[in-house]
Write a protein that holds these residues in place. Structure first.
Motif, PDB file in Angstrom:
ATOM      1  N   PHE A  25       0.831  -1.203   0.000  1.00 12.72           N
ATOM      2  CA  PHE A  25       0.000   0.000   0.000  1.00 12.72           C
ATOM      3  C   PHE A  25       0.866   1.254   0.000  1.00 12.72           C
ATOM      4  N   LEU A  26       1.902   1.255   0.825  1.00 10.81           N
ATOM      5  CA  LEU A  26       2.822   2.393   0.860  1.00 10.81           C
ATOM      6  C   LEU A  26       3.562   2.537  -0.460  1.00 10.81           C
ATOM      7  N   LEU A  27       3.994   1.423  -1.031  1.00 11.83           N
ATOM      8  CA  LEU A  27       4.733   1.460  -2.296  1.00 11.83           C
ATOM      9  C   LEU A  27       3.856   1.980  -3.435  1.00 11.83           C
ATOM     10  N   ILE A  28       2.614   1.515  -3.505  1.00 10.68           N
ATOM     11  CA  ILE A  28       1.703   1.994  -4.555  1.00 10.68           C
ATOM     12  C   ILE A  28       1.428   3.483  -4.377  1.00 10.68           C
ATOM     13  N   THR A  29       1.280   3.913  -3.136  1.00 13.04           N
ATOM     14  CA  THR A  29       1.046   5.333  -2.868  1.00 13.04           C
ATOM     15  C   THR A  29       2.223   6.176  -3.339  1.00 13.04           C
ATOM     16  N   LEU A  30       3.435   5.711  -3.084  1.00 13.23           N
ATOM     17  CA  LEU A  30       4.622   6.425  -3.555  1.00 13.23           C
ATOM     18  C   LEU A  30       4.664   6.467  -5.080  1.00 13.23           C
ATOM     19  N   LEU A  31       4.262   5.380  -5.701  1.00 10.61           N
ATOM     20  CA  LEU A  31       4.238   5.329  -7.160  1.00 10.61           C
ATOM     21  C   LEU A  31       3.218   6.315  -7.724  1.00 10.61           C
ATOM     22  N   LEU A  32       2.046   6.386  -7.110  1.00  9.96           N
ATOM     23  CA  LEU A  32       1.023   7.337  -7.551  1.00  9.96           C
ATOM     24  C   LEU A  32       1.470   8.775  -7.313  1.00  9.96           C
ATOM     25  N   SER A  33       2.124   9.005  -6.187  1.00  6.79           N
ATOM     26  CA  SER A  33       2.637  10.339  -5.893  1.00  6.79           C
ATOM     27  C   SER A  33       3.681  10.752  -6.918  1.00  6.79           C
ATOM     28  N   GLN A  34       4.520   9.809  -7.292  1.00  6.59           N
ATOM     29  CA  GLN A  34       5.544  10.078  -8.301  1.00  6.59           C
ATOM     30  C   GLN A  34       4.913  10.374  -9.651  1.00  6.59           C
ATOM     31  N   ALA A  35       3.874   9.628  -9.997  1.00  5.05           N
ATOM     32  CA  ALA A  35       3.184   9.867 -11.267  1.00  5.05           C
ATOM     33  C   ALA A  35       2.489  11.223 -11.264  1.00  5.05           C
ATOM     34  N   LEU A  36       1.909  11.586 -10.125  1.00  5.83           N
ATOM     35  CA  LEU A  36       1.223  12.871 -10.019  1.00  5.83           C
ATOM     36  C   LEU A  36       2.198  14.033 -10.172  1.00  5.83           C
ATOM     37  N   SER A  37       3.423  13.840  -9.721  1.00  2.42           N
ATOM     38  CA  SER A  37       4.426  14.908  -9.795  1.00  2.42           C
ATOM     39  C   SER A  37       4.686  15.349 -11.227  1.00  2.42           C
ATOM     40  N   THR A  38       4.555  14.430 -12.164  1.00  2.00           N
ATOM     41  CA  THR A  38       4.831  14.771 -13.561  1.00  2.00           C
ATOM     42  C   THR A  38       3.781  15.714 -14.142  1.00  2.00           C
ATOM     43  N   ALA A  39       2.626  15.817 -13.481  1.00  2.00           N
ATOM     44  CA  ALA A  39       1.559  16.686 -13.984  1.00  2.00           C
ATOM     45  C   ALA A  39       1.715  18.123 -13.512  1.00  2.00           C
ATOM     46  N   PHE A  83       0.091  10.258   4.633  1.00  2.00           N
ATOM     47  CA  PHE A  83       0.988  11.348   5.024  1.00  2.00           C
ATOM     48  C   PHE A  83       2.004  11.649   3.930  1.00  2.00           C
ATOM     49  N   VAL A  84       2.670  10.620   3.423  1.00  2.00           N
ATOM     50  CA  VAL A  84       3.702  10.864   2.408  1.00  2.00           C
ATOM     51  C   VAL A  84       3.078  11.320   1.091  1.00  2.00           C
ATOM     52  N   PHE A  85       1.845  10.887   0.828  1.00  3.93           N
ATOM     53  CA  PHE A  85       1.166  11.366  -0.382  1.00  3.93           C
ATOM     54  C   PHE A  85       0.930  12.868  -0.288  1.00  3.93           C
ATOM     55  N   LEU A  86       0.465  13.324   0.867  1.00  2.79           N
ATOM     56  CA  LEU A  86       0.220  14.754   1.059  1.00  2.79           C
ATOM     57  C   LEU A  86       1.523  15.547   1.064  1.00  2.79           C
ATOM     58  N   VAL A  87       2.558  14.992   1.668  1.00  2.62           N
ATOM     59  CA  VAL A  87       3.857  15.673   1.667  1.00  2.62           C
ATOM     60  C   VAL A  87       4.393  15.782   0.242  1.00  2.62           C
ATOM     61  N   GLY A  88       4.253  14.711  -0.529  1.00  2.35           N
ATOM     62  CA  GLY A  88       4.676  14.761  -1.923  1.00  2.35           C
ATOM     63  C   GLY A  88       3.911  15.810  -2.706  1.00  2.35           C
ATOM     64  N   LEU A  89       2.614  15.916  -2.422  1.00  2.00           N
ATOM     65  CA  LEU A  89       1.790  16.933  -3.084  1.00  2.00           C
ATOM     66  C   LEU A  89       2.247  18.333  -2.684  1.00  2.00           C
ATOM     67  N   ALA A  90       2.607  18.500  -1.413  1.00  2.00           N
ATOM     68  CA  ALA A  90       3.100  19.798  -0.944  1.00  2.00           C
ATOM     69  C   ALA A  90       4.405  20.169  -1.641  1.00  2.00           C
ATOM     70  N   VAL A  91       5.294  19.197  -1.805  1.00  2.00           N
ATOM     71  CA  VAL A  91       6.563  19.456  -2.497  1.00  2.00           C
ATOM     72  C   VAL A  91       6.312  19.827  -3.955  1.00  2.00           C
ATOM     73  N   ASP A  92       5.367  19.145  -4.590  1.00  2.00           N
ATOM     74  CA  ASP A  92       5.025  19.476  -5.981  1.00  2.00           C
ATOM     75  C   ASP A  92       4.528  20.912  -6.094  1.00  2.00           C
ATOM     76  N   CYS A  93       3.696  21.320  -5.146  1.00  2.00           N
ATOM     77  CA  CYS A  93       3.198  22.702  -5.154  1.00  2.00           C
ATOM     78  C   CYS A  93       4.329  23.691  -4.897  1.00  2.00           C
ATOM     79  N   LEU A  94       5.262  23.302  -4.041  1.00  2.00           N
ATOM     80  CA  LEU A  94       6.385  24.182  -3.708  1.00  2.00           C
ATOM     81  C   LEU A  94       7.277  24.439  -4.915  1.00  2.00           C
ATOM     82  N   LEU A  95       7.359  23.471  -5.820  1.00  2.00           N
ATOM     83  CA  LEU A  95       8.240  23.584  -6.982  1.00  2.00           C
ATOM     84  C   LEU A  95       7.591  24.287  -8.171  1.00  2.00           C
TER      85      LEU A  95
END
Length: 228
Positions: A63-77, A143-155
């Motif tokens: 579940f954590l690994l899939i979430t990281l994968l989705l977060s990574q895919a979302l970053s490209t958008a 948590f890491v999904f939201l943090v990843g989203l925050a980093v994407d917004c920061l960039l």
């Protein structure tokens, strides 16, 4: 005969992957809305036979690994500032980036699990670490999904995403903190003040270690990419 076994394996793999489309959203929703219940569920499932474990959800590490994968895919958008050549080289390999994310963000459930084991007075072994780590994977994923989203917004260029990044990160920390504090209270039988202190200490350690790993990768990256 070997060909039939291969077909059977492919059939099971296809079914497993397609089942994620159903069970992943269900697992994420339950982890986000009922984190304490999901952590208790993770503990209970480990007592079942291996073939019966997590039958109605995604297993915690996956579940954590899939979430990281989705977060990574979302970053490209997201639009982002132009990265350096070294960062481009790292992110060009999606597998390398996923491994890096997994190591950095996997530190959080690991530190929380170790904190629980130490405060229970148990000997730290693979056997004693497994249940709390599995529990923590469920609460770490949102948590890491939201943090990843925050980093994407920061960039986002020109700091246009800064307010969103701050709001998302603050919300993620508050949500994560309340879940962890209640978890420490329940599993250790301690008061809210001490549980809050344990969380803050563990959270500080996790962030420090994660930053050290990230900085270490950043410093070593030019040498790794240098021609032999």
């Amino acid at each position: 005969m070997d060909f039939m076994r291969l077909l059977k394996s492919l059939e099971e793999l296809l079914y497993e992957i397609l089942s994620w489309l159903i069970f992943y959203p269900m697992t994420f929703w339950r982890a986000f809305t009922r984190p304490l219940s999901m952590m208790r569920y993770a503990d209970d499932e480990l007592e079942d036979r291996p073939e019966d474990q997590y039958d109605d959800t995604i297993s915690p590490p996956l579940f954590l690994l899939i979430t990281l994968l989705l977060s990574q895919a979302l970053s490209t958008a997201f639009p982002s500032v132009a990265p350096s050549a070294e960062v481009n080289a790292l992110t060009h390999s999606q597998s390398n980036l996923l491994i890096l994310r997994g190591v950095v963000f996997g530190i959080f459930p690991m530190v929380m699990a170790v904190t629980l084991i130490r405060n229970k007075g148990l000997i730290l072994t693979r056997s004693t670490l497994r249940p709390p780590f599995f529990s923590q994977c469920y609460v770490a994923a949102p948590f890491v999904f939201l943090v990843g989203l925050a980093v994407d917004c920061l960039l986002i260029p020109a700091d246009r995403g800064l307010p969103y990044a701050a709001a998302i990160f603050l919300g993620a920390v508050v949500w994560y903190g309340q879940a962890e504090i209640r978890w420490f209270q329940r599993d250790l039988g301690i008061g809210g003040l001490r549980a809050t202190g344990l969380f803050l200490l563990a959270f500080f350690v996790a962030i420090t270690v994660a930053l050290v790993v990230a900085v270490g990768v950043a410093l070593e990256l030019p040498r790794w990419l240098a021609p032999a």
